[in-house]
Design an enzyme around this catalytic site. Structure first.
Site, PDB file in Angstrom:
ATOM      1  N   SER A 598       0.848  -1.199   0.000  1.00 19.38           N
ATOM      2  CA  SER A 598       0.000   0.000   0.000  1.00 19.38           C
ATOM      3  C   SER A 598       0.878   1.241   0.000  1.00 19.38           C
ATOM      4  O   SER A 598       2.013   1.229   0.502  1.00 19.38           O
ATOM      5  CB  SER A 598      -0.895   0.016   1.242  1.00 19.38           C
ATOM      6  OG  SER A 598      -1.599   1.240   1.343  1.00 19.38           O
ATOM      7  N   TYR A 611      -2.764  -1.137  10.119  1.00 22.75           N
ATOM      8  CA  TYR A 611      -2.744  -1.347   8.666  1.00 22.75           C
ATOM      9  C   TYR A 611      -1.460  -0.795   8.059  1.00 22.75           C
ATOM     10  O   TYR A 611      -0.759  -1.489   7.311  1.00 22.75           O
ATOM     11  CB  TYR A 611      -3.965  -0.674   8.038  1.00 22.75           C
ATOM     12  CG  TYR A 611      -4.045  -0.827   6.533  1.00 22.75           C
ATOM     13  CD1 TYR A 611      -4.521  -2.002   5.962  1.00 22.75           C
ATOM     14  CD2 TYR A 611      -3.627   0.199   5.689  1.00 22.75           C
ATOM     15  CE1 TYR A 611      -4.595  -2.151   4.584  1.00 22.75           C
ATOM     16  CE2 TYR A 611      -3.691   0.060   4.311  1.00 22.75           C
ATOM     17  CZ  TYR A 611      -4.179  -1.122   3.762  1.00 22.75           C
ATOM     18  OH  TYR A 611      -4.237  -1.260   2.396  1.00 22.75           O
TER      19      TYR A 611
END
Length: 730
Positions: A598, A611
């Site tokens: 990401s 995350y």
């Protein structure tokens, strides 16, 4: 309605009455091709001689409509039939250069194929079959040329001519083996002229052809001949002891189903690597009762070595299969691999010798010397092809060959086609020209890609993107129904291919699906084994599964949520790479592993502590795995920015939470699609390109990384974030 035991009678008078003459030919063809006991996939052809209006003169002319080159009777449409002036076809007999010298095929034979274009009616673009003269020169207005197992069992028997007389009396004549073409058409015409009441001809080593002036009678008679042959064979077969005595009786015992699956899963990736030394192959496993009856038998080694008899068979199965003399009761898988390795070496040497012995000065170069059919006692058969459809057809054809051998051995003695004749069919210049005209294979042809997380979002889009370029797709998701739905979308669009179904998970097409939990090593291993059973192995894996757990209202994340985030986003990818690495090394073929990280891995943000940290770890996991799996496997990552549209990580409540977080106006009763669009536009405005990031954008990156376009790139992260400058590396 006639009653048949060995074939299906499906003619419907009411339906046929509403069809025009060409439609009736298509209808008859579909009925015959739809029963594999009548003809094999892509085999046989049908024709009708019809009166048409000449587009130039306006006069009535006789036109031969005959199934054209290629195609399959079961699925044929009007456009699959060529149309030729019958009088012009017959006039080619004056052009034909005469019979060849003994043992050789006349060069004029191949030249005649090019002459058929001069007889084309109404500019029909469908290329004519080499069997066209057979249909033109026989007297019936309707002709069926079929390859039924029961008939070929007689055609492949040592005393075929005598058996033809014994079974059919004067109803069917006999012609010895000739390669299909003009010469065979002329020979059949002479036979028909000398016996005007004749309605069929047995074609040695090949099949049979029948005819009549009424299309329904022709169809029924074709079935009746097959039925008569099958009745004769079954009576002899039962008299010789039936299944218990088939092929000399059983020599080996079948392993239990669980044992067979375990053994296949263990050897298939390795075997795929061995047979894919020139080009990659896709496998189909078959272990049903009939194939096991053959591979376990005493006579299987002898019959397998003889090879197939019908040209249609060995064009798919090669001149012979590879049979492995392995005892499933007393030998282990290590011994099986050793015997397979030795058998493959000998098979390749035998094939090279066959080529050198039989080649002509103008023969095409030797083709791949690896077997396309492998037979193993106790386990069954593995068939190989360039894609799943072809491997299923290869399996189908060897099933036909087994049935032919069963019938021939029951009534007489099975004989195969002489090697030189087999070679001249396999390396026929016309067949080579057809191969050369075929379009180039797609970029991901012959390759199997596992997409983990294929049930939604980026994974679903990636699956659809990769199949467009020829990949076989394994859709994997924790949600089994979601994975199935994606696979179904692919097969609904691209079809499941042709050929007989394999056993269990081997019954699949360009896509299949499995459930797996990537946090559980045993679940991953079970999935990879299922992939081996379905396709023989795999080439690439794209891991798109992930989880986002936001911090709570106090800014903290519970310990169990932290552990879950790392378990899925980091440990799961590691377990996939570690387990897949074992298979990749066994297979020995280069592959790719693509992980999803990401843009958040490089950007610290409030509210996504677990995350963001997990994705930073995933970035480094890419680098570590690229070292661990080198040089065989390249490992890279795709780093998206926030993908809202189509993402399972953005349910409605999270979208609303994000809108509230960023003070973006919205209404509680607003449609989800509208809410998603607002959030996507907000994220887009933070980027340099000012465009929303979509799953399709990510899918292009996965495509790029599993192809050879970046063949020297490994250990790298490709960002697809629209130009998020906060994520620029420092």
């Amino acid at each position: 309605m006639p009653e048949f035991k060995h074939v299906s009678y499906s003619w419907d008078d009411d339906l046929a009455a509403h069809l025009d003459p060409v439609e009736r030919l298509v209808y008859r063809s579909n009925l015959l091709g739809g029963d594999q006991r009548v003809t094999n996939t892509g085999g046989g052809n049908t024709s009708s001689k019809l009166i048409e209006t000449d587009p130039l003169t306006g006069e009535d002319v006789e036109v031969l409509w005959v199934k054209g080159s290629g195609g399959d009777l079961r699925t044929a449409k009007r456009e699959n039939f060529s149309s030729l002036y019958q009088d012009k076809l017959r006039s080619l007999q004056t052009v034909y250069a005469g019979k060849p010298e003994k043992g050789l095929k006349s060069p004029a034979e191949d030249e005649m194929v090019g002459m058929y274009t001069h007889t084309t009616f109404n500019l029909n673009p469908r290329a004519s079959s080499i069997d066209t003269p057979l249909h033109s020169f026989l007297p019936g207005r309707h002709v069926d040329h079929m390859h039924p197992n029961a008939i070929i069992a007689i055609a492949a028997s040592k005393h075929c001519e005598e058996l033809t007389r014994e079974i059919f009396g004067g109803e069917m004549a006999y012609v010895p083996w000739m390669r299909p073409g003009f010469e065979l058409g002329l020979a059949m015409e002479e036979i028909a002229k000398s016996q005007p009441d004749l309605k069929a001809i047995m074609m040695g080593q090949h099949g049979f052809i029948s005819w009549d002036d009424d299309d329904k009678v022709c169809y029924t008679r074709t079935l009746a001949f097959i039925e008569k042959a099958a009745d004769f064979i079954e009576a002899k077969y039962q008299a010789r002891g039936g299944d218990a005595a088939a092929f000399g009786g059983a020599k080996y015992e079948t392993l239990p189903e669980a044992g067979r699956k375990s053994a296949f899963a263990a050897i298939l990736p390795w075997l795929r690597g061995q047979v894919s030394q020139q080009k990659r192959f896709i496998g189909t496993v078959q272990d049903d009762e009939k194939i096991l009856r053959f591979v376990n038998s005493a006579d299987a080694p002898r019959l397998a070595e003889l090879g197939t008899s019908c040209p249609d068979h060995f064009l798919r199965t090669k001149i012979k299969p590879l049979y492995i003399e392995w005892n499933p009761q007393s030998e282990d898988l290590t011994a099986l691999k050793e015997k397979l390795a030795a058998g493959l070496d000998k098979y390749r040497a035998d094939y090279a010798s066959y080529y050198e012995t039989c080649k002509h000065a103008n023969s095409p170069a030797m083709r791949d010397p690896n077997p396309t059919v492998v037979l193993i006692p106790g386990l069954g058969m593995i068939a190989w092809g360039k894609d799943k459809s072809e491997s299923r057809v290869t399996a189908e054809f060897y099933n036909c060959a087994v049935e032919v051998m069963r019938g021939a051995e029951a009534i007489d003695e099975y004989i195969s086609l002489p090697q030189q004749e087999a070679f001249d069919i396999e390396y026929w210049l016309l067949e080579e020209a057809k191969l050369q005209r075929m379009p180039a294979e797609k970029e991901l042809a012959r390759q199997v890609v596992i997409v983990i997380g294929a049930g939604s979002g980026i994974g679903k889009e990636t699956a659809h993107r990769l199949v467009k370029d020829g990949a076989h797709i394994v859709c994997v998701d924790l949600n089994e129904e979601a994975a199935k739905a994606t696979a179904r979308e692919i097969t609904d669009r691209y079809g499941v291919g042709i050929g007989v179904a394999g056993t269990g998970v081997s019954n699949c097409g360009p896509a299949t699906s499995f459930a797996a939990n990537i946090t559980d090593r045993a679940s991953i291993r079970a999935m990879l084994d299922q992939v081996a059973l379905a396709y023989g192995g795999f080439d690439h894996i794209c891991v798109t599964a992930g989880i986002f757990v936001p911090s709570d209202t106090t800014g903290h994340i519970p310990d169990e949520k932290w552990a879950l985030t790392f378990s899925i986003n980091v440990t799961g990818s590691y377990l996939v790479g570690d387990e897949a690495g074992k298979t990749w090394r066994e297979q020995g073929l280069r592959g790719n592993l693509v992980l999803t990280t990401s843009a958040n891995a490089a950007v610290a943000k409030k509210g996504s502590l677990a995350y963001d940290t997990s994705k930073a770890a995933a970035n480094h996991l890419v680098r570590e795995l690229s070292i661990e799996l080198s040089p065989l496997v390249r490992v890279n990552g795709v780093a998206p920015a926030t993908v809202v549209q189509g993402s399972a990580m953005f349910p409605r409540d999270r979208v609303i939470g994000s809108l509230a977080k960023y003070a973006i106006p919205y209404s509680e009763d607003e449609a989800t699609e509208s809410l998603v669009s607002k959030l996507a536009e907000f994220y887009a405005d933070r980027t340099l390109t000012k465009s929303p990031i979509t799953p399709a954008d990510q899918a292009e990156a996965y495509f790029l990384l599993v192809t050879q376009r970046l063949s020297k790139t490994t250990g790298q992260i490709i960002t697809v974030d629209g130009g998020l400058h906060e994520a620029f590396l420092r």
